[in-house]
Scaffold this motif. Structure first.
Motif, short mmCIF file in Angstrom:
data_model
loop_
_atom_site.label_atom_id
_atom_site.label_comp_id
_atom_site.label_asym_id
_atom_site.label_seq_id
_atom_site.Cartn_x
_atom_site.Cartn_y
_atom_site.Cartn_z
N LEU A 96 37.33 27.68 23.03
CA LEU A 96 37.49 29.12 22.96
C LEU A 96 37.04 29.64 21.60
CD1 LEU A 96 38.49 31.69 24.35
CD2 LEU A 96 40.77 31.17 23.50
N LEU A 97 37.44 28.98 20.53
CA LEU A 97 37.06 29.38 19.18
C LEU A 97 35.54 29.37 19.03
CD1 LEU A 97 37.55 30.01 16.17
CD2 LEU A 97 37.83 27.57 15.80
N LEU A 98 34.90 28.32 19.53
CA LEU A 98 33.45 28.20 19.38
C LEU A 98 32.70 29.22 20.22
CD1 LEU A 98 33.12 24.30 19.32
CD2 LEU A 98 32.96 25.89 17.38
N SER A 99 33.32 29.72 21.28
CA SER A 99 32.64 30.68 22.16
C SER A 99 32.71 32.11 21.63
CB SER A 99 33.23 30.62 23.56
OG SER A 99 34.54 31.17 23.58
N LEU A 100 33.52 32.37 20.63
CA LEU A 100 33.70 33.71 20.10
C LEU A 100 33.02 33.86 18.75
CD1 LEU A 100 37.48 34.14 20.93
CD2 LEU A 100 35.55 35.07 22.20
N ASP A 101 32.67 35.08 18.42
CA ASP A 101 32.03 35.36 17.14
C ASP A 101 33.09 35.80 16.13
OD1 ASP A 101 30.01 35.66 15.28
OD2 ASP A 101 29.57 37.71 15.88
N LEU A 102 34.05 34.90 15.86
CA LEU A 102 35.13 35.17 14.91
C LEU A 102 35.23 34.02 13.93
CD1 LEU A 102 38.03 36.38 17.25
CD2 LEU A 102 36.79 37.78 15.63
N SER A 103 35.72 34.32 12.76
CA SER A 103 36.01 33.25 11.81
C SER A 103 37.23 32.48 12.33
CB SER A 103 36.32 33.83 10.42
OG SER A 103 37.55 34.54 10.46
N HIS A 104 37.43 31.30 11.79
CA HIS A 104 38.59 30.49 12.18
C HIS A 104 39.88 31.26 11.91
CE1 HIS A 104 40.79 26.82 13.07
NE2 HIS A 104 41.50 27.03 11.98
N THR A 105 39.94 31.90 10.75
CA THR A 105 41.14 32.66 10.38
C THR A 105 41.33 33.85 11.30
OG1 THR A 105 40.81 31.99 8.08
CG2 THR A 105 42.28 33.85 8.47
N ARG A 108 42.59 32.61 14.71
CA ARG A 108 44.00 32.21 14.66
C ARG A 108 44.91 33.43 14.62
NH1 ARG A 108 45.26 27.29 16.03
NH2 ARG A 108 46.91 27.06 14.55
N TYR A 109 44.53 34.46 13.88
CA TYR A 109 45.33 35.68 13.78
C TYR A 109 45.48 36.32 15.17
CZ TYR A 109 46.58 40.52 12.97
OH TYR A 109 47.19 41.75 13.03
N HIS A 110 44.36 36.56 15.85
CA HIS A 110 44.40 37.22 17.15
C HIS A 110 45.08 36.36 18.20
CE1 HIS A 110 42.12 40.70 15.91
NE2 HIS A 110 41.22 39.91 15.36
N PHE A 111 44.83 35.06 18.16
CA PHE A 111 45.44 34.14 19.12
C PHE A 111 46.97 34.14 18.94
CE2 PHE A 111 46.81 30.03 20.70
CZ PHE A 111 46.19 30.02 21.94
N LYS A 112 47.43 34.05 17.71
CA LYS A 112 48.88 34.05 17.43
C LYS A 112 49.51 35.36 17.89
CE LYS A 112 52.20 33.28 13.66
NZ LYS A 112 53.24 34.02 14.31
N LYS A 113 48.80 36.46 17.71
CA LYS A 113 49.30 37.76 18.15
C LYS A 113 49.45 37.79 19.67
CE LYS A 113 49.63 42.26 16.72
NZ LYS A 113 51.04 42.51 16.94
N LEU A 114 48.50 37.23 20.41
CA LEU A 114 48.60 37.16 21.87
C LEU A 114 49.81 36.33 22.30
CD1 LEU A 114 44.86 36.69 22.84
CD2 LEU A 114 46.27 38.71 23.30
#
Length: 80
Positions: free
Chosen positions: A4-13, A16-22
């Motif tokens: 999932l991380l590799l498929s998105l255009d987001l930094s690791h940080t 993690r921020y958005h994922f934790k919020k979900l």
């Protein structure tokens, strides 16, 4: 999560921020295998009942709107 991380255009940080919020807001559930000899690094992401309910609601609204458009087209004689 790595896929999932590799498929998105987001930094690791950022990811993690958005994922934790979900997870914290109960939109998704995060779990691990319960078997003793399983790889505990492996995590499973599943939609929460809150998310499923909202997706169904959105789907119903979209279907209602599409049905309204179809009826309007029929009224003026346009093809579907």
């Amino acid at each position: 999560m790595k896929k999932l991380l590799l498929s998105l255009d987001l930094s690791h940080t950022g990811f993690r921020y958005h994922f934790k919020k979900l997870v914290d807001d109960n939109w998704i559930n995060l779990s691990r295998l319960t078997e003793k000899n399983s790889d505990q690094r492996l995590r499973f992401i599943t939609p929460s009942s809150k998310l499923v309910t909202k997706i169904v609601l959105i789907s119903n609204i979209m279907n209602d709107q599409l049905e309204e458009i179809r009826k309007q087209k029929e009224t003026v004689g346009l093809p579907n």
